[in-house]
Design a protein around this motif. Structure first.
Motif, PDB file in Angstrom:
ATOM      1  N   PHE A 282       0.832  -1.205   0.000  1.00  0.00           N
ATOM      2  CA  PHE A 282       0.000   0.000   0.000  1.00  0.00           C
ATOM      3  C   PHE A 282       0.865   1.252   0.000  1.00  0.00           C
ATOM      4  O   PHE A 282       0.619   2.190  -0.770  1.00  0.00           O
ATOM      5  N   ALA A 283       1.891   1.275   0.855  1.00  0.00           N
ATOM      6  CA  ALA A 283       2.781   2.438   0.934  1.00  0.00           C
ATOM      7  C   ALA A 283       3.492   2.655  -0.395  1.00  0.00           C
ATOM      8  O   ALA A 283       3.577   3.782  -0.902  1.00  0.00           O
ATOM      9  N   LYS A 284       3.986   1.578  -0.986  1.00  0.00           N
ATOM     10  CA  LYS A 284       4.695   1.667  -2.264  1.00  0.00           C
ATOM     11  C   LYS A 284       3.763   2.174  -3.365  1.00  0.00           C
ATOM     12  O   LYS A 284       4.123   3.043  -4.161  1.00  0.00           O
ATOM     13  N   GLN A 285       2.556   1.639  -3.369  1.00  0.00           N
ATOM     14  CA  GLN A 285       1.568   2.025  -4.374  1.00  0.00           C
ATOM     15  C   GLN A 285       1.204   3.501  -4.252  1.00  0.00           C
ATOM     16  O   GLN A 285       1.211   4.245  -5.240  1.00  0.00           O
ATOM     17  N   ALA A 286       0.891   3.942  -3.041  1.00  0.00           N
ATOM     18  CA  ALA A 286       0.480   5.333  -2.818  1.00  0.00           C
ATOM     19  C   ALA A 286       1.598   6.309  -3.178  1.00  0.00           C
ATOM     20  O   ALA A 286       1.364   7.341  -3.809  1.00  0.00           O
ATOM     21  N   GLU A 348      -7.487  -3.131  -1.571  1.00  0.00           N
ATOM     22  CA  GLU A 348      -6.126  -3.444  -1.984  1.00  0.00           C
ATOM     23  C   GLU A 348      -5.532  -2.365  -2.882  1.00  0.00           C
ATOM     24  O   GLU A 348      -4.322  -2.149  -2.882  1.00  0.00           O
ATOM     25  N   SER A 349      -6.372  -1.669  -3.639  1.00  0.00           N
ATOM     26  CA  SER A 349      -5.879  -0.606  -4.532  1.00  0.00           C
ATOM     27  C   SER A 349      -6.186   0.777  -3.978  1.00  0.00           C
ATOM     28  O   SER A 349      -6.196   1.764  -4.708  1.00  0.00           O
ATOM     29  N   LEU A 390       5.312  12.150   2.809  1.00  0.00           N
ATOM     30  CA  LEU A 390       3.963  11.606   2.695  1.00  0.00           C
ATOM     31  C   LEU A 390       3.797  10.413   3.632  1.00  0.00           C
ATOM     32  O   LEU A 390       4.698   9.590   3.761  1.00  0.00           O
ATOM     33  N   GLY A 391       2.652  10.348   4.258  1.00  0.00           N
ATOM     34  CA  GLY A 391       2.272   9.172   5.023  1.00  0.00           C
ATOM     35  C   GLY A 391       0.790   8.939   4.815  1.00  0.00           C
ATOM     36  O   GLY A 391       0.012   9.892   4.822  1.00  0.00           O
ATOM     37  N   MET A 392       0.398   7.686   4.589  1.00  0.00           N
ATOM     38  CA  MET A 392      -1.011   7.399   4.341  1.00  0.00           C
ATOM     39  C   MET A 392      -1.473   6.191   5.138  1.00  0.00           C
ATOM     40  O   MET A 392      -0.678   5.315   5.490  1.00  0.00           O
ATOM     41  N   GLY A 393      -2.756   6.161   5.413  1.00  0.00           N
ATOM     42  CA  GLY A 393      -3.359   5.033   6.105  1.00  0.00           C
ATOM     43  C   GLY A 393      -4.673   4.683   5.444  1.00  0.00           C
ATOM     44  O   GLY A 393      -5.296   5.512   4.778  1.00  0.00           O
ATOM     45  N   ARG A 394      -5.108   3.441   5.617  1.00  0.00           N
ATOM     46  CA  ARG A 394      -6.392   2.997   5.057  1.00  0.00           C
ATOM     47  C   ARG A 394      -7.062   2.072   6.063  1.00  0.00           C
ATOM     48  O   ARG A 394      -6.399   1.371   6.856  1.00  0.00           O
ATOM     49  N   ALA A 395      -8.369   2.063   6.058  1.00  0.00           N
ATOM     50  CA  ALA A 395      -9.107   1.193   6.976  1.00  0.00           C
ATOM     51  C   ALA A 395     -10.460   0.886   6.386  1.00  0.00           C
ATOM     52  O   ALA A 395     -11.011   1.683   5.613  1.00  0.00           O
ATOM     53  N   GLN A 396     -10.985  -0.276   6.738  1.00  0.00           N
ATOM     54  CA  GLN A 396     -12.313  -0.672   6.298  1.00  0.00           C
ATOM     55  C   GLN A 396     -13.286  -0.662   7.457  1.00  0.00           C
ATOM     56  O   GLN A 396     -12.910  -0.847   8.611  1.00  0.00           O
ATOM     57  N   THR A 397     -14.557  -0.433   7.147  1.00  0.00           N
ATOM     58  CA  THR A 397     -15.593  -0.570   8.158  1.00  0.00           C
ATOM     59  C   THR A 397     -15.717  -2.044   8.524  1.00  0.00           C
ATOM     60  O   THR A 397     -15.259  -2.921   7.793  1.00  0.00           O
ATOM     61  N   LEU A 402     -17.011  -0.254   3.219  1.00  0.00           N
ATOM     62  CA  LEU A 402     -16.406   1.043   2.929  1.00  0.00           C
ATOM     63  C   LEU A 402     -14.921   1.059   3.260  1.00  0.00           C
ATOM     64  O   LEU A 402     -14.486   0.479   4.256  1.00  0.00           O
ATOM     65  N   THR A 403     -14.175   1.733   2.437  1.00  0.00           N
ATOM     66  CA  THR A 403     -12.744   1.926   2.655  1.00  0.00           C
ATOM     67  C   THR A 403     -12.472   3.414   2.870  1.00  0.00           C
ATOM     68  O   THR A 403     -12.922   4.242   2.074  1.00  0.00           O
ATOM     69  N   PHE A 404     -11.759   3.736   3.944  1.00  0.00           N
ATOM     70  CA  PHE A 404     -11.369   5.109   4.247  1.00  0.00           C
ATOM     71  C   PHE A 404      -9.865   5.251   4.040  1.00  0.00           C
ATOM     72  O   PHE A 404      -9.088   4.387   4.450  1.00  0.00           O
TER      73      PHE A 404
END
Length: 426
Positions: A282-286, A348-349, A390-397, A402-404
């Motif tokens: 995810f980090a590499k992709q973003a 995943e994306s 840059l730093g990013m995070g992702r989470a699902q309900t 839903l993906t945040f």
């Protein structure tokens, strides 16, 4: 227990009359009072009064929210405030327009019922909630629902206009405004949050949230800086194929088990917990998608920050639990820039999906007129030259629907008077 009947008191009567005065001028039929809507509006007004802050309820009805402190108000005051946005509406260009959503809901021809609720917080703030049914501000329906006044905008009586000495704060289903005043140890600042919600016939919903913070600088407060943080998310009607397929198969049959194993997101219970490898991907992709766009706009690549990513992940987790988009305060995000996105699936994306969504606003940016422009803040933050990390995070309900995604940038972009040297044409 039978629902409580909410009669129309003098405050509700004044609010209804004010609405219908404006609606008559704009060729819309009068609203009628709805006790059910008034009951819901009052309950929500009490809820946000207890919390001491403006926020919207999760409702399919139209909603206007207003807050004031410093003086008492009558029922026409919040309506006058909402209607005053008529000055920003260009009737020659029907459709959603920034800073006009309160006005368009007030005069929305298709809305038929109104309910108003009011409550006071412990510290004296007065909260007002307006509910409308059917809801207004529907994409592609402005032309037939927002009509011009034959005699020009209705003049708001001077005695009812907002007065000096009190601070009105109002929110609508499409727009939010928040004003905060700095204390002795911080510079006075003003923060405005605007949200555009557009629903398309195929069920796709696009939401754009823009937060603008203006801070006075220096002891004489003659200078100022402006920061804009914008977010966008797009959701579509949930694909019911998984659900329908499971219903069609016998309970716990081999086929049903095979289908369930192949479609884990169709189960509403478990929250997706990414593995270390998945987090690294995810980090590499973003980062790669960000830097692809930054190279196109001739600015240096960003570097990944695990520290910023950890904070972004914490905020993404919080949003997923709340199932709601909300910016962290400047203190909570330690002055970093912030983009937020929400969409269905695509976990995943998510890094690529969110970044592409933010960058897509490039089509609206006028490079010949550098500066803050509506509906472009995601793009300008992505390619902001002076941002370095840059730093990013992702989470699902919990149900996996839903993906945040939260993106944090350091230093923050979108600073007033610095667009020309930070945002370049690709």
């Amino acid at each position: 227990m039978r629902p409580r009947f909410v009669s129309m008191d003098s405050f509700g009567k004044e609010a209804l009359e004010a609405h219908n005065k404006f609606r008559a001028a704009h060729q819309a039929p009068a609203l009628t009072w709805s006790s059910a809507l008034a009951r819901d509006a009052e309950a929500w007004a009490k809820q946000i009064a207890r919390e001491g802050r403006l926020r919207h309820d999760d409702t399919s009805d139209g909603e206007n929210v207003f807050m004031v402190f410093g003086r008492e108000i009558n029922g026409s005051d919040p309506v006058n405030s909402w209607y005053s946005e008529v000055k920003n509406y260009d009737f020659s260009k029907s459709g959603y327009q920034s800073n006009t959503g309160h006005f368009t809901q007030v005069v929305w021809k298709g809305s038929k019922e109104l309910g108003i609720g009011k409550a006071k917080s412990a510290d004296g703030k007065v909260f007002v909630v307006g509910r409308y049914r059917p809801a207004g501000n529907n994409m592609r329906a402005f032309k037939e629902n927002v009509l011009p006044s034959k005699d020009g905008p209705v003049k708001i009586p001077e005695k009812e206009a907002p007065k000096k000495g009190y601070t009105p704060l109002s929110q609508k289903h499409e727009e939010r405004r928040v004003r905060t005043i700095g204390g002795a140890d911080c510079a006075p600042s003003q923060r405005r949050e605007e949200t555009q919600v557009v629903t398309y016939p195929d069920g796709t919903t696009k939401t754009v949230v823009s937060t603008v913070t203006v801070t006075l600088k220096g002891n004489d407060q003659t200078g100022y800086s402006k920061e804009t943080v914008t977010t966008v998310h797009e959701t579509k009607e949930r694909d019911t194929f998984s659900k329908d397929m499971k219903k069609a198969l016998p309970r716990e049959s081999a086929a049903a088990k095979k289908f369930k194993d192949a479609n884990p997101s169709s189960e509403g219970g478990a929250k997706h917990v990414p593995s270390s490898a998945s987090k690294n991907a995810f980090a590499k992709q973003a980062l790669e998608v960000h830097n692809k766009y930054r190279a196109k706009h001739r600015v240096p690549p960003l570097k990944w920050s695990d520290e910023i990513a950890k904070e972004a992940q914490a905020w993404a987790d919080k949003l997923a639990r709340a199932r709601s988009l909300q910016h962290a305060s400047q203190a909570e995000r330690k002055g970093t820039g912030e983009n937020i996105a929400m969409f269905s699936g695509k976990f995943e994306s998510a890094g690529e999906e969110a970044t592409n969504m933010w960058y897509s606003e490039v089509k609206d940016y006028r490079f010949d007129k550098p500066g803050f422009q509506g509906n472009t803040g995601h793009f300008t933050q992505v390619v902001w030259k002076e941002s370095q990390e840059l730093g990013m995070g992702r989470a699902q309900t919990a149900d996996g629907r839903l993906t945040f995604v939260v993106g944090r940038y350091k230093p923050a972009g979108n600073l007033l008077n610095h667009f020309q040297e930070n945002v370049f044409k690709g």
